[in-house]
Scaffold this active site. Sequence first.
Site, PDB file in Angstrom:
ATOM      1  N   GLY A 156       1.319  -1.237   0.054  1.00  0.00           N
ATOM      2  CA  GLY A 156       0.042   0.097  -0.196  1.00  0.00           C
ATOM      3  C   GLY A 156       1.255   1.262   0.146  1.00  0.00           C
ATOM      4  O   GLY A 156       1.278   1.651  -1.650  1.00  0.00           O
ATOM      5  N   ILE A 182      -8.836  -0.787  -5.091  1.00  0.00           N
ATOM      6  CA  ILE A 182      -9.215  -0.582  -6.666  1.00  0.00           C
ATOM      7  C   ILE A 182     -11.000   0.343  -6.684  1.00  0.00           C
ATOM      8  O   ILE A 182     -11.736  -0.023  -7.270  1.00  0.00           O
ATOM      9  CB  ILE A 182      -8.529  -1.667  -7.617  1.00  0.00           C
ATOM     10  CG1 ILE A 182      -7.246  -1.848  -7.421  1.00  0.00           C
ATOM     11  CG2 ILE A 182      -9.049  -0.898  -8.678  1.00  0.00           C
ATOM     12  CD1 ILE A 182      -5.880  -0.964  -6.656  1.00  0.00           C
ATOM     13  N   ILE A 360     -21.644  21.167  16.205  1.00  0.00           N
ATOM     14  CA  ILE A 360     -22.594  22.136  15.838  1.00  0.00           C
ATOM     15  C   ILE A 360     -24.249  22.093  15.881  1.00  0.00           C
ATOM     16  O   ILE A 360     -24.644  22.730  15.850  1.00  0.00           O
ATOM     17  CB  ILE A 360     -21.767  23.755  14.762  1.00  0.00           C
ATOM     18  CG1 ILE A 360     -20.370  24.319  15.961  1.00  0.00           C
ATOM     19  CG2 ILE A 360     -23.262  24.400  14.568  1.00  0.00           C
ATOM     20  CD1 ILE A 360     -20.000  24.852  14.929  1.00  0.00           C
ATOM     21  N   GLU A 386      -4.332   8.076  -2.332  1.00  0.00           N
ATOM     22  CA  GLU A 386      -2.698   8.378  -2.630  1.00  0.00           C
ATOM     23  C   GLU A 386      -1.652   9.328  -1.663  1.00  0.00           C
ATOM     24  O   GLU A 386      -1.571  10.227  -1.905  1.00  0.00           O
ATOM     25  CB  GLU A 386      -3.496   9.070  -3.108  1.00  0.00           C
ATOM     26  CG  GLU A 386      -4.383   9.455  -4.190  1.00  0.00           C
ATOM     27  CD  GLU A 386      -5.057   9.707  -5.820  1.00  0.00           C
ATOM     28  OE1 GLU A 386      -4.496  10.847  -5.585  1.00  0.00           O
ATOM     29  OE2 GLU A 386      -6.427   9.497  -5.869  1.00  0.00           O
ATOM     30  N   GLU A 390       0.687  10.695   6.462  1.00  0.00           N
ATOM     31  CA  GLU A 390       2.258  10.045   7.145  1.00  0.00           C
ATOM     32  C   GLU A 390       3.275  10.193   6.010  1.00  0.00           C
ATOM     33  O   GLU A 390       4.309  10.596   5.729  1.00  0.00           O
ATOM     34  CB  GLU A 390       2.769   8.691   7.799  1.00  0.00           C
ATOM     35  CG  GLU A 390       2.018   8.899   8.968  1.00  0.00           C
ATOM     36  CD  GLU A 390       0.337   8.294   9.092  1.00  0.00           C
ATOM     37  OE1 GLU A 390      -0.764   8.401   8.123  1.00  0.00           O
ATOM     38  OE2 GLU A 390       0.021   8.939  10.396  1.00  0.00           O
TER      39      GLU A 390
END
Length: 410
Positions: A156, A182, A360, A386, A390
């Site tokens: 990943g 995917i 709220i 994407e 980190e």
Amino acid sequence: MTETSHPVHHQDHLQWPFFEPQHIELANTLDAWASRQLAHPAQSPGDGSTRSHAHNVDDECRALVKALGRDGWLQHAVAGRAFGGASDAIDTRSICLIRETLARHNGLADFAFAMQGLGSGAISLAGSQVQKNAYLPRVAAGEAIAAFALSEPDAGSDVAAMQCSARVEGDYAILNGSKTWISNGGIADFYVVFARTNEGPGARGISAFIVDATAPGFSVSDRIHVIAPHPLGTLRFDNCRIALTQRIGGAGEGFKIAMRTLDVFRTSVAAAALGFARCALEQAILRATTRKMFQQTLADFQLTQAKLAQMATTIDSAALLTYRAAWQRDQGRSVTKAAAMAKLASTEGAQQVIDAAVQIWGGMGVVSDVPVERLYREIRALRIYEGATEVQQLIIARELLKEAGHVAMK
Ligand SMILES: Cc1cc2nc3c(=O)[nH]c(=O)nc-3n(C[C@H](O)[C@H](O)[C@H](O)COP(=O)(O)OP(=O)(O)OC[C@H]3O[C@@H](n4cnc5c(N)ncnc54)[C@H](O)[C@@H]3O)c2cc1C
């Protein structure tokens, strides 16, 4: 629809110097189109109609791709006027403005647009004329659905660890292995697949291929259900045979092509987060100015005002970083650090803005399918895909240290 015509000035930022007149026109026209064409799937809180896979997200997505194609918006997702594109090079600012606007109106519409671009991006950037002819006009017209297949169960964040392989036999490549997470998996007409071809170690031994959904040996082995439903699946390749002419770019260039594609679309993830955050602020203002309590309205309390001020400031900071990165790429300048900053700041910021909007709204904020609850689910994955936050931090630091003459250890 944002369910309100509340006067929040979404389009003020169009006056910033990053934009040209055609960008302003594009954003305003799309905003009007989206107001007419896109309604959020459920309007009444607690009516039990939470969008699920039972409610057919595949059909909804197909219909959105068709509508976006029919009315010309997908022309901006591909490059090359000769191939149905709005311009000869991908215009990052247009893509970002479109994603921001669609996300503000309807998350699935943003998804449908983004995936046409991400799924065909490698072809726009590095495809042959024959490949461009065969795929891009259909993507731009909304007649073919695209997907981008990079991630695997054990690769990943660490993309270079991928194991899916492509072995060359004569004029064919034989693919074996799997891809997961995917987007459009299950409904796409073709997949841009990155596979190990072993020209070199790690990232240097990967190539990109276009695999049609009808290719022998290709299958969608699993569908994945996530908190903000959209088509998502796991792909299998069992001796999947495709012509070598389906390879994008040269052998071993796949990783570079994937990163070039992500350089465009990473910035556009920031833009989508911005659209979600703007919708949340609009909803927060709507509720704060109408909710009566303690003989006044919620908006009269300074604690609420502090929240609104922070939300607006976070949104403008994210917008500045997003359109700085988009503008920088359109100038032909390196965008690696700027895109990472934009994605990090905008997705993390949007999460905070949306969380404040839920607060709220009080109890009403966590009722299934009220707008802020939907946004709360919608934003979460953007901090992961994407390149997780980190990963963006590491990219920014690596670039900074490089500028300082220090090469960071892996
Ligand atoms: C809704 C959704 C849609 C997606 N669509 C697509 C798609 O269309 N095509 C595609 O190819 N992929 C897609 N992905 C996959 C996505 O890109 C990966 O989930 C992502 O790259 C993270 O990989 P992973 O899930 O294996 O998590 P891992 O790699 O296991 O990472 C887990 C966590 O570890 C942390 N982390 C990562 N690296 C570091 C580090 N160096 N130091 C410290 N912490 C770190 C991060 O917090 C990260 O979230 C999608 C994912 C989701 C959730």
